[in-house]
Motif scaffolding. Structure first.
Motif, short mmCIF file in Angstrom:
data_model
loop_
_atom_site.label_atom_id
_atom_site.label_comp_id
_atom_site.label_asym_id
_atom_site.label_seq_id
_atom_site.Cartn_x
_atom_site.Cartn_y
_atom_site.Cartn_z
N VAL A 23 34.75 -7.73 39.76
CA VAL A 23 35.56 -8.79 39.22
C VAL A 23 34.73 -10.02 38.56
O VAL A 23 35.15 -10.51 37.67
CB VAL A 23 36.44 -9.48 40.30
N ASN A 24 33.53 -9.97 38.93
CA ASN A 24 32.45 -10.95 38.33
C ASN A 24 31.98 -10.73 36.99
O ASN A 24 31.53 -11.36 36.44
CB ASN A 24 31.32 -11.24 39.21
N VAL A 25 32.31 -9.47 36.80
CA VAL A 25 31.82 -9.03 35.20
C VAL A 25 33.26 -8.72 34.37
O VAL A 25 33.03 -8.19 33.22
CB VAL A 25 30.89 -7.81 35.18
N PHE A 26 34.28 -9.07 34.98
CA PHE A 26 35.45 -8.81 33.90
C PHE A 26 35.46 -9.80 32.76
O PHE A 26 35.21 -10.94 32.72
CB PHE A 26 36.84 -9.17 34.69
N PRO A 27 35.60 -9.24 31.57
CA PRO A 27 35.60 -9.83 30.37
C PRO A 27 36.64 -10.66 29.82
O PRO A 27 37.35 -10.73 28.92
CB PRO A 27 35.38 -8.82 29.44
N TYR A 28 37.12 -11.54 30.87
CA TYR A 28 38.38 -12.39 30.82
C TYR A 28 38.37 -13.18 29.34
O TYR A 28 39.47 -12.88 28.71
CB TYR A 28 38.72 -13.52 31.74
N LEU A 29 37.54 -13.84 29.28
CA LEU A 29 37.76 -14.67 27.96
C LEU A 29 37.65 -14.09 26.76
O LEU A 29 38.28 -14.28 25.75
CB LEU A 29 36.55 -16.00 28.09
N ASP A 30 36.63 -12.95 26.49
CA ASP A 30 36.68 -12.17 25.52
C ASP A 30 37.83 -11.49 25.19
O ASP A 30 38.62 -11.59 24.07
CB ASP A 30 35.84 -11.17 25.69
N PHE A 31 38.43 -10.92 26.16
CA PHE A 31 39.72 -10.27 26.28
C PHE A 31 40.92 -11.06 25.70
O PHE A 31 41.77 -10.82 25.15
CB PHE A 31 40.12 -9.37 27.38
#
Length: 449
Positions: free
Chosen positions: A93-101
């Motif tokens: 979860v610490n590398v999920f690209p939340y902001l990019d996506f």
């Protein structure tokens, strides 16, 4: 230009090393310019780039602040679980690209507007399918957009292929043993004719495979040619070429599940699809393991002969157009490749740490381990005398979560290896050494009782 790059690199390093803590305000533009001996324009440009990389954020009339990581916002390290997780296959979860996506979702809405809120085509968003033509070509999978179908993850495509009739009229699905447990349970629950063939960390018996293709009434052979679940290994070039040739010779289809295609460092890997010249391979790819599971998007590359029947079984659009459009933007603007490199580097470092820990503690050869350098799975082969259920319970008491190899076999398959499937996707680097030591300790103790 060199000054700007030096400042950018130095700021990133100071943030990563904790000199600036999450939520802490950075020096003002004017103050930073004075400190680095440069113009305010250079600092403004560096801050803008850091903001673009989601390392910092700005507040109007206030300044720039360091972004907090999800685990830092949820509480201190002391309050976090001490579980060493070798069981989970989900991305960290610490590398999920939340902001990019999130940016891609907004861009997709701006680009497609109301078109995203219709039902769409059964085969998926046309623009995404065209983008996937070049994306898949980088993996030596060459296909026109009309042969690419978007699915709700690879699982949906697997279920449709299992249920639908094939041109040969054959009915039996051949699966590797051990193999993907969720699909095995689905086939058994649906009462679909299925049989197994042994696969080990050394590969597959091609003579036995040919015999089954020739006389087993095989509709298709389901295989993971790369980073197999649960073995973690990949077929050699010779094996991939041989399997492609046998498919053509005996009119047996191959369903190649390449769901881990983006998670390794191996360059120039050509899937079975690339070696088959008679269109006997269905190629499947998932995007969930590289971005985040909730995306539920996959792609199937289908031979011309299967398209009409597949369409009849998947007669309506059932995958979010918004997710598809966001994925199209994500791939097209290079974010996918950038994130792929980041997660690959992270996973490769974890596999390396695992291999080093095994070398450190397995001097007595208590477990058998094939050296695997990419992907997320490493099987720990165990002595026949070890009780798997007892071992997993004892490890759980030591806060080490593992998965028994039992679940990766068909219910009536008898020739089973005894092993643990170790996944490094959520095992934190600082925990790996301790976890491997605990496993080897418990295997030794279990073997002496």
């Amino acid at each position: 230009m060199r000054k700007y790059l030096f400042i950018l690199s130095d700021m990133e390093q100071q943030i990563s090393e904790g000199h600036y803590r999450p939520g802490q305000k950075l020096p003002s533009v004017r103050s930073a310019a004075k400190s680095y001996g440069c113009s305010t324009g250079t600092i403004t440009r560096a801050y803008a780039e850091l903001e673009k990389r989601h390392a910092i954020y700005s507040i109007s009339q206030s300044g720039y602040y360091v972004v907090g990581k999800p685990e830092e916002q949820s509480g201190s390290a002391e309050n976090k679980s001490k579980l060493i997780d070798f069981a989970s296959v989900l991305p960290d979860v610490n590398v999920f690209p939340y902001l990019d996506f999130q940016h891609c979702l907004n861009k997709a809405i701006d680009t497609y507007k109301y078109h995203l809120f219709t039902y769409g085509e059964w085969s998926g968003l046309e623009k995404l399918r065209h983008t996937l033509v070049s994306h898949l070509a980088s993996d030596q999978v060459f296909a026109s957009a009309d042969r690419i179908v978007i699915s709700s993850g690879a699982q949906q495509a697997l279920e449709i292929l299992a249920r639908m009739p094939f041109p040969s009229g054959k009915r039996v699905i051949l699966v590797e043993q051990p193999g993907y447990d969720i699909y095995l349970r689905f086939l058994e629950a649906e009462g679909i004719p299925v049989c197994g063939i042994a696969r080990s960390t050394k590969g597959i018996d091609l003579q036995e495979l040919e015999e089954k293709f020739k006389n087993g009434g095989i509709k298709f052979f389901y295989t993971m040619s790369r980073y197999h679940n649960p073995l973690g290994t990949s077929y050699s070039v010779e094996e991939r070429k041989a399997i492609a040739g046998l498919a053509s010779k005996y009119d047996v289809y191959i369903v190649e599940d390449d769901y881990m295609a983006d998670l390794g460092e191996e360059r120039g890997f050509e899937p079975i699809y690339a070696y088959n010249r008679t269109s006997h391979v269905v190629y499947l790819k998932s995007f969930s393991k590289i971005i985040f599971p909730g995306l539920r998007l996959g792609a199937a590359v289908l031979p011309e002969r299967l398209l009409e029947t597949y369409h009849a079984c998947k007669s309506y659009a059932d995958t979010s157009l918004l997710s598809q459009a966001a994925l199209e933007v994500y791939i097209k603007n290079g974010m996918y490749e950038r994130h792929k490199r980041k997660i690959c580097n992270q996973y490769t470092a974890r596999v390396r740490a695992l291999n080093e820990a095994v070398e450190r503690y397995n001097d007595a050869g208590s477990i058998g381990v094939t050296c695997i350098n990419s992907g997320i799975y490493v099987p720990f082969m165990l002595p026949k005398t070890v009780n798997l259920d007892s071992l997993t319970k004892r490890l759980a008491m030591r806060n080490v979560s593992v998965v028994s190899g039992k679940r990766f076999y068909l219910t009536d398959y008898r020739e089973r290896d005894k092993f643990l499937r170790i996944s490094i996707s959520r095992a934190q680097p600082e925990q790996i050494d301790m976890g491997v030591k605990a496993i080897i300790d418990e295997v030794r103790q279990g073997n002496t009782h």
